[in-house]
Every structure is written in structure tokens, then in C-alpha cells.
Design a protein around this motif. Structure first.
Motif, PDB file in Angstrom:
ATOM      1  N   HIS A   1      29.732 -55.331 103.326  1.00 21.48           N
ATOM      2  CA  HIS A   1      29.227 -53.883 103.778  1.00 21.48           C
ATOM      3  C   HIS A   1      28.566 -53.961 105.041  1.00 21.48           C
ATOM      4  O   HIS A   1      28.278 -54.928 105.273  1.00 21.48           O
ATOM      5  CB  HIS A   1      28.500 -53.249 102.817  1.00 21.48           C
ATOM      6  CG  HIS A   1      26.965 -53.845 102.493  1.00 21.48           C
ATOM      7  ND1 HIS A   1      26.070 -53.287 103.394  1.00 21.48           N
ATOM      8  CD2 HIS A   1      26.627 -54.736 101.790  1.00 21.48           C
ATOM      9  CE1 HIS A   1      24.852 -53.746 103.052  1.00 21.48           C
ATOM     10  NE2 HIS A   1      25.118 -54.874 102.215  1.00 21.48           N
TER      11      HIS A   1
ATOM     12  N   CYS B   1      24.923 -55.556 106.492  1.00 22.71           N
ATOM     13  CA  CYS B   1      24.300 -56.348 105.379  1.00 22.71           C
ATOM     14  C   CYS B   1      23.288 -57.223 105.802  1.00 22.71           C
ATOM     15  O   CYS B   1      23.133 -57.833 106.805  1.00 22.71           O
ATOM     16  CB  CYS B   1      25.687 -57.397 104.950  1.00 22.71           C
ATOM     17  SG  CYS B   1      25.162 -58.380 103.492  1.00 22.71           S
ATOM     18  N   GLY B   2      22.047 -57.027 105.101  1.00 25.63           N
ATOM     19  CA  GLY B   2      20.973 -57.731 105.499  1.00 25.63           C
ATOM     20  C   GLY B   2      20.763 -59.200 105.166  1.00 25.63           C
ATOM     21  O   GLY B   2      20.501 -60.007 105.921  1.00 25.63           O
TER      22      GLY B   2
ATOM     23  N   CYS C   1      27.818 -57.082  97.125  1.00 23.47           N
ATOM     24  CA  CYS C   1      26.339 -57.185  97.680  1.00 23.47           C
ATOM     25  C   CYS C   1      25.347 -56.487  96.660  1.00 23.47           C
ATOM     26  O   CYS C   1      25.817 -55.206  96.078  1.00 23.47           O
ATOM     27  CB  CYS C   1      26.201 -56.835  99.056  1.00 23.47           C
ATOM     28  SG  CYS C   1      24.677 -57.193  99.600  1.00 23.47           S
TER      29      CYS C   1
ATOM     30  N   GLY D   1      24.633 -60.712  99.796  1.00 21.06           N
ATOM     31  CA  GLY D   1      25.611 -61.446 100.590  1.00 21.06           C
ATOM     32  C   GLY D   1      27.066 -61.400  99.825  1.00 21.06           C
ATOM     33  O   GLY D   1      27.946 -62.267 100.499  1.00 21.06           O
TER      34      GLY D   1
ATOM     35  N   ASP E   1      22.855 -55.003  97.266  1.00 24.67           N
ATOM     36  CA  ASP E   1      22.355 -53.978  98.335  1.00 24.67           C
ATOM     37  C   ASP E   1      22.318 -52.604  97.594  1.00 24.67           C
ATOM     38  O   ASP E   1      23.495 -52.362  97.019  1.00 24.67           O
ATOM     39  CB  ASP E   1      23.131 -53.519  99.565  1.00 24.67           C
ATOM     40  CG  ASP E   1      22.518 -52.667 100.708  1.00 24.67           C
ATOM     41  OD1 ASP E   1      22.134 -53.161 101.716  1.00 24.67           O
ATOM     42  OD2 ASP E   1      22.183 -51.606 100.355  1.00 24.67           O
TER      43      ASP E   1
END
Ligand SMILES: [Zn+2]
Length: 220
Positions: free
Chosen positions: A121, A124-125, A68, A93, A70
Motif C-alpha cells: 500500500h 507503507c511505513g 500489510c 511490509g 497497517d
């Protein structure tokens, strides 16, 4: 002989210049031991590249990671591994699309990578945004919708009331399976016994990477 392309060096195409080969099993072991060092604050950024080789002479990744985007999850850091060891593709994602597949195919065909790890993870947004849509919310808009549509099928098979972590795990497993399902090159490598595709998730709380079963070839 594998054709050399995209600026790869002869060493890339022919294998490590020291002639040694790191098996996918050993590569997975290296990732796990690196994550153990990361978790316990004992990072050393271990290198599995041939000794004394300058980075300008080539690269010898022991695995490809689909992670991801992130900002808290950096593969080199969470696996405590030095540059030239991991071929990393990241997006919000950790989804599989054509560009990701192209990158993975390049890693497998031209860099000799035999292990792919899809790594989601916790918290995760991108998965959280998809959950909101599945629960009846509006699509976020713009190109973010593309990510949501890619993640959404992973959530469909989960029971009502599932947790975000279950969704994160399902999404990572989905990406591993898609890598095999959507790429003939990766599928052929798998069928030839030259590729392992494994899913995983990283915990932002305890810093542990949890590995799951290997993706299998889906009968057609
Ligand atoms: Zn994420």
C-alpha cells in the motif's frame, strides 16, 4: 484425497459443499469489483461463500491475501468481501517468511485456494523505514530489522531517486515472486496450472487497488 488437517472440515478439503467452483479469474474479477464498490462508497460486503452455510461449517476462501499489518488497510474492507471469502496473512511490509509460506501452503493444499494476491500500500511505513536504511541510516533495531532485511532486496534494483511508491510496488512484486521461489508446494501448484500469484498495491488516497502482472516461474 487431500488429507484434512489443522481443524479443516471435510468440506474444506473436498471443495465447496454446493459443488460450484470459483476460478482464479473469477476470483480476481470479484476482488476488482469489490474494490470498485469500496472506492465509490457502495460497499455491500458481498459473499462468495455457498448460500446459507454457517461459518462454523467451514470456510471457502476464493483467494489468499498477503497484506500489510497497517491499521488502514483491511483486505475484507478494501475488497468489500464478507467473512469466509478471503484467507488473509498480514505483517508489516507484507513480506514473505516461513510462517507466511506455511499459511499460504495450507490455503492452497487444504482450502483449495488458487489465487494468491500480495498487496502492498502507498506510504507503507515498513518500506519507508527500509528506504532510510538503504540511504545510509541505521537499522531500526530489534526484530524490525528482520522486516527491513526482507524488503531491502526489492529496492536494490530501483534507479537512484526512485519514489516511495515505486519501492512499495517493487516490494509487493518481490513478495509475489518469493512465494513461488521459496515454496516447492506453491511452485508445484503453479506448474500444475492450479495457482495464480499476483501482486498489487492499494492507494490510501483514492482507495484503488492496482494489480500487476502475474508472478512467473523463475528458471533455475
Ligand atoms: Zn505498510
Amino acid at each position: 484425497m487431500i488429507p484434512v488437517a489443522f481443524g479443516a472440515t471435510a468440506a474444506d478439503a473436498e471443495g465447496r459443499p454446493d459443488g460450484k467452483k470459483i476460478s482464479p479469474e473469477s476470483a480476481l474479477k470479484a476482488l476488482k469489483s469489490g474494490n470498485l464498490r469500496h472506492r465509490h462508497g457502495k460497499s455491500i460486503r458481498k459473499s462468495y461463500a455457498p448460500k446459507g452455510e454457517a461459518l462454523s461449517k467451514g470456510q471457502w476462501p476464493i483467494a489468499a491475501i498477503v497484506g500489510c499489518a497497517d491499521s488502514r488497510v483491511h483486505p475484507d474492507e478494501i475488497f468489500d468481501i464478507a467473512p469466509a471469502n478471503l484467507f488473509v496473512v498480514r505483517n508489516a511490509g507484507n513480506v514473505i517468511d516461513d510462517d507466511v509460506l506455511g499459511s499460504l501452503e495450507y490455503a492452497v493444499e487444504h482450502l483449495g485456494v488458487e489465487l494468491i494476491v500480495t498487496c502492498g500500500h502507498s506510504l507503507c511505513g515498513a518500506v519507508k523505514a527500509t528506504e532510510a536504511v538503504v540511504l545510509g541510516g541505521d537499522l531500526p533495531g530489534g526484530h524490525i530489522n528482520n522486516l527491513v532485511e526482507k524488503i531491502r532486496p526489492a529496492l536494490a534494483a530501483l534507479p537512484v531517486g526512485h519514489t516511495l511508491q515505486q519501492a512499495v510496488t517493487a516490494n509487493s512484486k518481490q513478495s509475489a515472486q518469493r512465494a513461488l521461489n521459496d515454496s516447492e508446494i506453491l511452485l508445484e501448484a503453479k506448474l500444475a496450472g492450479k495457482l495464480h500469484v499476483v501482486s498489487a498495491t492499494y492507494s490510501l488516497v483514492n482507495k484503488k487497488v492496482y494489480f500487476y502482472n502475474e508472478a512467473t516461474v523463475t528458471p533455475v
